[in-house]
Design a protein around this motif. Structure first.
Motif, PDB file in Angstrom:
ATOM      1  N   PHE A 243      29.797 -18.605  68.834  1.00 30.66           N
ATOM      2  CA  PHE A 243      29.610 -17.308  68.183  1.00 30.66           C
ATOM      3  C   PHE A 243      29.653 -16.126  69.146  1.00 30.66           C
ATOM      4  O   PHE A 243      30.207 -15.080  68.830  1.00 30.66           O
ATOM      5  N   GLY A 244      29.046 -16.246  70.302  1.00 33.61           N
ATOM      6  CA  GLY A 244      28.927 -15.116  71.230  1.00 33.61           C
ATOM      7  C   GLY A 244      27.473 -14.755  71.451  1.00 33.61           C
ATOM      8  O   GLY A 244      26.573 -15.204  70.725  1.00 33.61           O
ATOM      9  N   ALA A 245      27.220 -13.917  72.450  1.00 32.92           N
ATOM     10  CA  ALA A 245      25.857 -13.551  72.822  1.00 32.92           C
ATOM     11  C   ALA A 245      25.185 -12.740  71.720  1.00 32.92           C
ATOM     12  O   ALA A 245      25.830 -11.983  70.993  1.00 32.92           O
ATOM     13  N   ASP A 246      23.882 -12.901  71.623  1.00 35.26           N
ATOM     14  CA  ASP A 246      23.101 -12.103  70.672  1.00 35.26           C
ATOM     15  C   ASP A 246      22.867 -10.693  71.199  1.00 35.26           C
ATOM     16  O   ASP A 246      22.872  -9.723  70.436  1.00 35.26           O
ATOM     17  N   VAL A 247      22.649 -10.592  72.520  1.00 38.25           N
ATOM     18  CA  VAL A 247      22.322  -9.314  73.154  1.00 38.25           C
ATOM     19  C   VAL A 247      23.106  -9.195  74.458  1.00 38.25           C
ATOM     20  O   VAL A 247      23.220 -10.164  75.216  1.00 38.25           O
ATOM     21  N   TYR A 248      23.617  -7.999  74.704  1.00 40.67           N
ATOM     22  CA  TYR A 248      24.283  -7.690  75.975  1.00 40.67           C
ATOM     23  C   TYR A 248      23.644  -6.418  76.514  1.00 40.67           C
ATOM     24  O   TYR A 248      23.608  -5.386  75.827  1.00 40.67           O
ATOM     25  N   ILE A 249      23.115  -6.485  77.741  1.00 42.43           N
ATOM     26  CA  ILE A 249      22.484  -5.324  78.368  1.00 42.43           C
ATOM     27  C   ILE A 249      23.303  -4.949  79.597  1.00 42.43           C
ATOM     28  O   ILE A 249      23.457  -5.750  80.524  1.00 42.43           O
ATOM     29  N   GLU A 250      23.819  -3.727  79.611  1.00 44.75           N
ATOM     30  CA  GLU A 250      24.745  -3.286  80.654  1.00 44.75           C
ATOM     31  C   GLU A 250      24.000  -2.438  81.678  1.00 44.75           C
ATOM     32  O   GLU A 250      23.442  -1.396  81.349  1.00 44.75           O
ATOM     33  N   GLY A 251      24.024  -2.888  82.942  1.00 47.61           N
ATOM     34  CA  GLY A 251      23.320  -2.166  83.980  1.00 47.61           C
ATOM     35  C   GLY A 251      24.150  -1.861  85.201  1.00 47.61           C
ATOM     36  O   GLY A 251      23.599  -1.544  86.253  1.00 47.61           O
ATOM     37  N   THR A 252      25.484  -1.929  85.081  1.00 49.44           N
ATOM     38  CA  THR A 252      26.341  -1.703  86.253  1.00 49.44           C
ATOM     39  C   THR A 252      26.898  -0.293  86.328  1.00 49.44           C
ATOM     40  O   THR A 252      27.163   0.213  87.418  1.00 49.44           O
ATOM     41  N   GLY A 253      27.137   0.333  85.195  1.00 52.90           N
ATOM     42  CA  GLY A 253      27.797   1.629  85.188  1.00 52.90           C
ATOM     43  C   GLY A 253      29.284   1.533  85.467  1.00 52.90           C
ATOM     44  O   GLY A 253      29.937   2.530  85.779  1.00 52.90           O
ATOM     45  N   HIS A 254      29.853   0.341  85.334  1.00 52.15           N
ATOM     46  CA  HIS A 254      31.296   0.160  85.552  1.00 52.15           C
ATOM     47  C   HIS A 254      32.000   0.162  84.196  1.00 52.15           C
ATOM     48  O   HIS A 254      31.614  -0.587  83.295  1.00 52.15           O
ATOM     49  N   PRO A 255      33.040   0.981  84.023  1.00 48.72           N
ATOM     50  CA  PRO A 255      33.711   1.058  82.724  1.00 48.72           C
ATOM     51  C   PRO A 255      34.173  -0.287  82.174  1.00 48.72           C
ATOM     52  O   PRO A 255      34.122  -0.521  80.966  1.00 48.72           O
ATOM     53  N   ALA A 256      34.607  -1.209  83.063  1.00 46.91           N
ATOM     54  CA  ALA A 256      35.092  -2.500  82.592  1.00 46.91           C
ATOM     55  C   ALA A 256      33.984  -3.323  81.941  1.00 46.91           C
ATOM     56  O   ALA A 256      34.250  -4.193  81.105  1.00 46.91           O
ATOM     57  N   ALA A 257      32.728  -3.042  82.299  1.00 47.60           N
ATOM     58  CA  ALA A 257      31.612  -3.799  81.741  1.00 47.60           C
ATOM     59  C   ALA A 257      31.370  -3.478  80.271  1.00 47.60           C
ATOM     60  O   ALA A 257      30.739  -4.254  79.562  1.00 47.60           O
ATOM     61  N   VAL A 258      31.865  -2.333  79.814  1.00 50.00           N
ATOM     62  CA  VAL A 258      31.709  -1.969  78.401  1.00 50.00           C
ATOM     63  C   VAL A 258      32.564  -2.881  77.524  1.00 50.00           C
ATOM     64  O   VAL A 258      32.064  -3.530  76.592  1.00 50.00           O
ATOM     65  N   LYS A 259      33.844  -2.954  77.825  1.00 45.12           N
ATOM     66  CA  LYS A 259      34.743  -3.842  77.074  1.00 45.12           C
ATOM     67  C   LYS A 259      34.272  -5.286  77.173  1.00 45.12           C
ATOM     68  O   LYS A 259      34.295  -6.033  76.181  1.00 45.12           O
ATOM     69  N   GLN A 260      33.836  -5.668  78.366  1.00 47.57           N
ATOM     70  CA  GLN A 260      33.336  -7.025  78.585  1.00 47.57           C
ATOM     71  C   GLN A 260      32.196  -7.334  77.618  1.00 47.57           C
ATOM     72  O   GLN A 260      32.156  -8.396  76.977  1.00 47.57           O
ATOM     73  N   GLY A 261      31.267  -6.413  77.484  1.00 51.68           N
ATOM     74  CA  GLY A 261      30.118  -6.638  76.618  1.00 51.68           C
ATOM     75  C   GLY A 261      30.489  -6.715  75.151  1.00 51.68           C
ATOM     76  O   GLY A 261      29.982  -7.584  74.416  1.00 51.68           O
ATOM     77  N   LEU A 262      31.350  -5.830  74.713  1.00 48.93           N
ATOM     78  CA  LEU A 262      31.759  -5.844  73.305  1.00 48.93           C
ATOM     79  C   LEU A 262      32.439  -7.161  72.948  1.00 48.93           C
ATOM     80  O   LEU A 262      32.262  -7.690  71.847  1.00 48.93           O
ATOM     81  N   ASN A 263      33.195  -7.700  73.893  1.00 54.39           N
ATOM     82  CA  ASN A 263      33.900  -8.957  73.634  1.00 54.39           C
ATOM     83  C   ASN A 263      32.982 -10.173  73.727  1.00 54.39           C
ATOM     84  O   ASN A 263      33.223 -11.193  73.073  1.00 54.39           O
ATOM     85  N   LEU A 264      31.915 -10.094  74.519  1.00 55.95           N
ATOM     86  CA  LEU A 264      31.002 -11.225  74.665  1.00 55.95           C
ATOM     87  C   LEU A 264      30.039 -11.356  73.480  1.00 55.95           C
ATOM     88  O   LEU A 264      29.529 -12.449  73.215  1.00 55.95           O
ATOM     89  N   LEU A 265      29.801 -10.270  72.766  1.00 56.73           N
ATOM     90  CA  LEU A 265      28.816 -10.290  71.696  1.00 56.73           C
ATOM     91  C   LEU A 265      29.332 -10.970  70.430  1.00 56.73           C
ATOM     92  O   LEU A 265      30.513 -10.911  70.102  1.00 56.73           O
ATOM     93  N   ARG A 266      28.409 -11.573  69.691  1.00 58.92           N
ATOM     94  CA  ARG A 266      28.717 -12.120  68.365  1.00 58.92           C
ATOM     95  C   ARG A 266      28.728 -10.984  67.349  1.00 58.92           C
ATOM     96  O   ARG A 266      28.329  -9.844  67.655  1.00 58.92           O
ATOM     97  N   LYS A 267      29.149 -11.277  66.143  1.00 64.10           N
ATOM     98  CA  LYS A 267      29.010 -10.324  65.052  1.00 64.10           C
ATOM     99  C   LYS A 267      27.526 -10.011  64.843  1.00 64.10           C
ATOM    100  O   LYS A 267      26.668 -10.890  64.972  1.00 64.10           O
ATOM    101  N   LEU A 268      27.233  -8.767  64.537  1.00 62.50           N
ATOM    102  CA  LEU A 268      25.861  -8.281  64.319  1.00 62.50           C
ATOM    103  C   LEU A 268      25.001  -8.376  65.576  1.00 62.50           C
ATOM    104  O   LEU A 268      23.771  -8.383  65.504  1.00 62.50           O
ATOM    105  N   GLY A 269      25.652  -8.432  66.738  1.00 63.55           N
ATOM    106  CA  GLY A 269      24.925  -8.454  68.004  1.00 63.55           C
ATOM    107  C   GLY A 269      24.459  -7.064  68.410  1.00 63.55           C
ATOM    108  O   GLY A 269      24.748  -6.062  67.757  1.00 63.55           O
ATOM    109  N   THR A 270      23.730  -7.022  69.525  1.00 63.61           N
ATOM    110  CA  THR A 270      23.157  -5.769  70.021  1.00 63.61           C
ATOM    111  C   THR A 270      23.642  -5.487  71.439  1.00 63.61           C
ATOM    112  O   THR A 270      23.531  -6.336  72.322  1.00 63.61           O
ATOM    113  N   TYR A 271      24.175  -4.282  71.621  1.00 60.32           N
ATOM    114  CA  TYR A 271      24.652  -3.809  72.926  1.00 60.32           C
ATOM    115  C   TYR A 271      23.702  -2.706  73.388  1.00 60.32           C
ATOM    116  O   TYR A 271      23.473  -1.730  72.661  1.00 60.32           O
TER     117      TYR A 271
END
Length: 355
Positions: A243-271
């Protein structure tokens, strides 16, 4: 006293300045340690240069002593302030980096960290920071006591840790959640510890530096992945039944980490976004809406989390000797800034004004 003074972008100087006097309703504090973080580095370079946008303000005012993550000992305090904060001369204290007005819309609703007219230690002339032998706390400050058993650099880590815990609070983690934390710097390591404390079923740490991934494991991560060599998407899918991760918490400040997080999350997940970016980040917003209906939340500072951050530090659960990788005298502030700027050479760099 000796203090580092900001005269403009890339023009910080160690100077002899007047020792501050006890402010009405406040406290005079002898600084023991002050950490250097990414926002200090941004202000050093000038926010406009950092962003590549001359229309952005430089953030820090000139003639200001920088430094907003600190610990010190109360040197002088009036009776009113002592009663208000529950501290006395000789106590080790810290103060939240924001100094709210306590009168605006946000303060009156409990969101003091979003105060519309706030001061910040180390950024404004009214609230000089901690890269000095002494500093003052104004009466509006939020002050906490912290154990003298901790080494000064460890105690000063309370500020970044409080920020990490606020990001975790924003994530609304549930017991069965698989949580992914992007970035294993000081903020990310605190997020990992916070996510485990919140009862996450599995915490995955992401970074590209092997030593930081080792620290992530020692801070509570169940899995630590190198984004340059590991198939992070396959691993996360394997942990979640595809399904994908339930929660993704971004702490790098790198633009590539945004797309990475959206793709790692499951439906109805939290970024949750905590990172401070050096350039604009773009993403396919259809992932947020039509594809997955994600909750996307920002996180700023560390409101209401300082007591818990203090208790975590005092518990010894974090490998603080290795997190606090470099301690330097105030005279070597430039070396400290350069260490932070190098990215992978250090974890947390602190200055010790009394050394």
């Amino acid at each position: 006293m000796q203090a580092v003074v900001c005269h403009g972008p890339e023009d910080y100087r160690l100077e002899e300045v007047a020792k501050p006097s006890l402010p009405d309703g406040g406290a005079l504090v002898r600084v023991e340690a002050v950490g250097i973080c990414a926002s200090d580095l941004k202000c050093y370079h000038g926010a406009a240069k950092f962003w590549g946008d001359e229309n952005r303000p430089a953030w820090a005012e000139t003639e200001v002593v920088p430094g907003h993550e600190f610990v010190g000992v109360v040197e002088e305090i009036g009776s009113e302030a002592a009663q208000r904060w529950g501290v006395a001369v000789g106590d080790r204290v810290t103060s939240e980096q924001i100094v709210p007005c306590w009168r605006c819309r946000y303060c009156l609703r409990g969101a003091y960290h979003m105060c519309a007219v706030h001061d910040l230690y180390g950024f404004k002339r009214r609230t000089p920071g901690a890269m000095a032998e002494f500093m003052t706390f104004p009466p509006e400050a939020i002050v906490h006591r912290i154990s003298k058993d901790l080494p000064p650099a460890h105690a000063a880590f309370v500020e970044p840790l409080s920020c990490s815990l606020h990001a975790v609070e924003r994530a609304d983690i549930q017991f069965e959640d698989v949580v992914v934390v992007a970035g294993c710097g000081p903020i990310g390591l605190g997020m990992i510890a916070g996510a485990k404390a919140k009862g996450a079923a599995h915490v995955v740490a992401l970074d590209a530096v092997a030593s930081k991934l080792d620290l992530a494991k020692r801070s509570g991560a169940d899995t630590a992945l190198d984004i340059t060599t590991d198939d992070i998407y396959e691993v996360v899918r394997g942990l979640t039944g595809g399904f994908g991760a339930d929660v993704y918490i971004e702490g790098t400040g790198h633009p590539a980490a945004v797309k990475q997080g959206l793709n790692l999350l499951r439906k109805l997940g939290t970024y949750v976004e905590y990172g401070v970016f050096g350039s604009e980040a773009s993403a396919d917003w259809s992932i947020i809406s039509d594809d997955k209906e994600l909750d996307v939340r920002g996180a700023h500072l560390g409101p209401h989390t300082w007591p818990k951050a203090i208790s975590i530090l005092e518990s010894g659960v974090l490998p603080m000797d290795d997190i606090c990788s470099h301690q330097l005298p105030l005279s070597q502030f430039q070396e400290g800034l350069d260490l932070v700027g190098s990215g992978s050479t250090s974890v947390k760099v602190s200055l010790l004004p009394g050394s």
